[in-house]
Design a protein around this motif. Sequence first.
Motif, PDB file in Angstrom:
ATOM      1  N   LEU A  41      30.953  46.429  31.989  1.00 41.13           N
ATOM      2  CA  LEU A  41      30.906  45.032  31.677  1.00 41.13           C
ATOM      3  C   LEU A  41      31.969  44.397  31.340  1.00 41.13           C
ATOM      4  N   VAL A  42      32.702  44.730  30.373  1.00 39.85           N
ATOM      5  CA  VAL A  42      33.691  44.296  29.649  1.00 39.85           C
ATOM      6  C   VAL A  42      34.973  43.870  30.623  1.00 39.85           C
ATOM      7  N   VAL A  43      35.466  44.880  31.314  1.00 43.75           N
ATOM      8  CA  VAL A  43      36.288  44.788  32.162  1.00 43.75           C
ATOM      9  C   VAL A  43      36.426  43.673  33.146  1.00 43.75           C
ATOM     10  N   PRO A  44      35.091  43.713  34.133  1.00 51.95           N
ATOM     11  CA  PRO A  44      35.045  42.596  34.989  1.00 51.95           C
ATOM     12  C   PRO A  44      35.112  41.451  34.431  1.00 51.95           C
ATOM     13  N   LEU A  45      34.150  41.170  33.373  1.00 51.63           N
ATOM     14  CA  LEU A  45      34.072  39.860  32.658  1.00 51.63           C
ATOM     15  C   LEU A  45      35.181  39.264  32.154  1.00 51.63           C
ATOM     16  N   MET A  46      36.400  40.179  32.001  1.00 52.62           N
ATOM     17  CA  MET A  46      37.331  39.697  31.334  1.00 52.62           C
ATOM     18  C   MET A  46      38.148  39.011  32.638  1.00 52.62           C
ATOM     19  N   PHE A  47      38.001  39.229  33.574  1.00 51.29           N
ATOM     20  CA  PHE A  47      38.430  38.683  35.004  1.00 51.29           C
ATOM     21  C   PHE A  47      37.757  38.057  35.580  1.00 51.29           C
TER      22      PHE A  47
END
Length: 171
Positions: A129-135
């Motif tokens: 979740l965190v990695v895609p949301l970061m971008f």
Amino acid sequence: MFFLIILTFLVIQRLIELYIASQNERWMLQKGAIVYGQKHYPYMIILHVSFFLILIVEVVLSGQEPTRFWPILLGTFFLLQLARYWVIFTLGKYWNTKIIVLPGADLIEKGPFQYMKHPNYMIVTLELLVVPLMFQAYITAILFFFLNQWMLLIRIREENQALQQNLAGDK
């Protein structure tokens, strides 16, 4: 550039983890360990490779900049990495990407395992979740959150059965 740095870090990390897992697998099999979940494992690999590919496609095609919340998400990402290493170091030679159980071994209940039964699965879920949301890759975040939950339903059931059948002590 920021995306490339994070992506490169993750790919290198995963390759190192696969190397560690192969070394641990070899050691465990020499000790008489049993491998479980071989039917779903190729699908798990496909899921994780697809995550990277879809993430790259979505970020590149959308041309999105990192979200304005990227510092918070990056901090969360690094905390997740620390938690991942905590799991790996706690399990030591028993850590693996596969379900490999050494019959008669004691269940590890220290480190993060004193707080939850499958901490690495929580870490991976949050990371997906965190990695895609970061971008701002919202499609990747949603798609792989649900695909990962489906995979974990299968994997945790198999892992729990394998542990219950093979470990020493209270079952």
